[in-house]
Design an enzyme around this catalytic site. Structure first.
Site, PDB file in Angstrom:
ATOM      1  N   HIS A 243       0.882  -1.306   0.106  1.00 39.50           N
ATOM      2  CA  HIS A 243      -0.069   0.073   0.049  1.00 39.50           C
ATOM      3  C   HIS A 243       1.048   1.122  -0.013  1.00 39.50           C
ATOM      4  CE1 HIS A 243      -3.616  -2.210   0.729  1.00 39.50           C
ATOM      5  NE2 HIS A 243      -3.369  -2.615   1.969  1.00 39.50           N
TER       6      HIS A 243
HETATM    7  O1  RIB Z   1      -5.618   0.755   3.744  1.00 39.54           O
HETATM    8  C1  RIB Z   1      -4.181   0.679   3.671  1.00 39.54           C
HETATM    9  C2  RIB Z   1      -3.830   1.866   4.586  1.00 39.54           C
HETATM   10  O2  RIB Z   1      -4.107   1.590   5.795  1.00 39.54           O
HETATM   11  C3  RIB Z   1      -2.340   1.888   4.701  1.00 39.54           C
HETATM   12  O3  RIB Z   1      -1.859   3.414   4.725  1.00 39.54           O
HETATM   13  C4  RIB Z   1      -1.901   1.131   5.711  1.00 39.54           C
HETATM   14  O4  RIB Z   1      -0.945   1.770   6.630  1.00 39.54           O
HETATM   15  C5  RIB Z   1      -3.206   0.692   6.479  1.00 39.54           C
HETATM   16  O5  RIB Z   1      -3.282   1.525   7.989  1.00 39.54           O
END
Ligand code: RIB
Ligand code: CA
Length: 319
Positions: A243
């Site tokens: 992500h």
């Molecule tokens: O959905 C993914 C996001 O939420 C990323 O920023 C990860 O750190 C999680 O907390």
């Protein structure tokens, strides 16, 4: 090469930590500061984790400013999969580095106003809920002149949500903040689940990163191994979606990403669809497109870019 001046707003967080470590060794980026926010963990923890990662990455020179303790309106929700400390099984020493005395929102306002006055706008890399950025925009809208663009991880357009049926964690955590940011006319590049689910960090990748990361290979291996969701039916393999690091990936290798410009709206009233990100794909709203949504990623090439960056830790020394 002209460096891209960035401020990284984050909630470390395992993938935030991987993104920070990649940014630290990317010469294209001039990291002016890190700001932390309540998200995966309380802001005290995300801030301490940011200090620890700065020391791990031999970048204790980067100031860290602590931000909001809570979302604007909603009760905090916690990130899953990051473990008790927010860094999975990676245990790092208590940091000698201290948090800056100025709070994140005041810092963002001062630094972005200066950037606007000096005509040297800054790119905001948003890796967590958008609370700090929304507050700064509300308190001083003039800061928009000092923002080149916001490159944010968050949202889910054609993908289902990862924290609710419709919504991705960062936007769901603070949908009111997301609404403020996406209504601000500041140019946005969005790395949604539609993009990040194309780049799964598998156990085989973890071994490759462990092999190249020099003095930080053990920490990298622990962070990345903790990120394995083990949900083959969801992700098509073992491992976890990359992500937050894709925000850094877009900045250092934009040619590996395809985008489509649209207007984006945030649902912040419906409990059923709270935090849903809605794209105006066919210009029904008549509002100007302000968001470049990343729709396609060359996953293999992005992994190679990150392996190259992490291999540079073979040359760095602990501070
Ligand atoms: O959905 C993914 C996001 O939420 C990323 O920023 C990860 O750190 C999680 O907390
Ligand atoms: Ca994050």
């Amino acid at each position: 090469m002209e460096k891209t001046r960035i401020i990284i707003d984050c909630d470390p967080g395992i993938d935030d930590a991987i993104a920070l470590l990649a940014a630290f060794v990317s010469p294209e980026l001039d990291i002016l500061a890190i700001t932390t926010v309540c998200g995966n963990q309380p802001v005290e923890t995300t801030s301490r984790n940011a200090l620890k990662i700065c020391e791990l990455g031999a970048r204790a020179d980067i100031p860290v400013h602590a931000g909001s303790h809570r979302p604007l309106m909603r009760a905090p929700i916690r990130g899953q999969f990051h473990g008790e400390t927010g860094l999975g099984s990676c245990v790092l020493p208590e940091p000698a580095k201290k948090i800056e005395p100025q709070r994140a929102v005041e810092f963002l306002i001062d630094r972005l106003l200066r950037a606007g006055n000096e005509r040297q706008p800054i790119t905001i890399c948003a890796l967590g809920p958008l609370t700090n950025i929304a507050m700064a925009l509300r308190i001083e809208p003039e800061i928009a002149r000092g923002i080149e663009r916001i490159v944010m991880m968050g949202g889910a357009y054609r993908e289902p949500g990862n924290r609710s049926m419709t919504s991705e964690f960062n936007v769901l955590s603070d949908p009111h903040a997301a609404h403020i940011v996406f209504s601000s006319e500041v140019p946005i590049v969005a790395l949604p689940l539609d993009a990040t689910h194309q780049v799964i960090l598998t156990p085989a990748h973890v071994k490759q990163f462990e092999a190249v990361s020099g003095r930080i290979s053990q920490a990298v291996s622990q962070l990345m191994a903790s990120w394995d969701r083990n949900q083959v039916e969801r992700y098509g393999s073992r491992g976890g979606p990359l992500h937050d690091p894709l925000v850094i990936g877009w900045l250092i290798a934009p040619h590996l990403f395809e985008t489509r410009r649209v207007r984006v709206f945030i649902e912040y009233q419906s409990e059923l669809c709270m935090g849903q990100t809605i794209a105006d794909w066919f210009d029904k709203s008549g509002l100007n497109p302000n968001t470049a949504i990343v729709t396609k990623v060359d996953a293999a090439a992005v992994i190679e870019v990150f392996l190259d960056r992490f291999s540079r830790y073979q040359d760095t020394v602990m501070q």
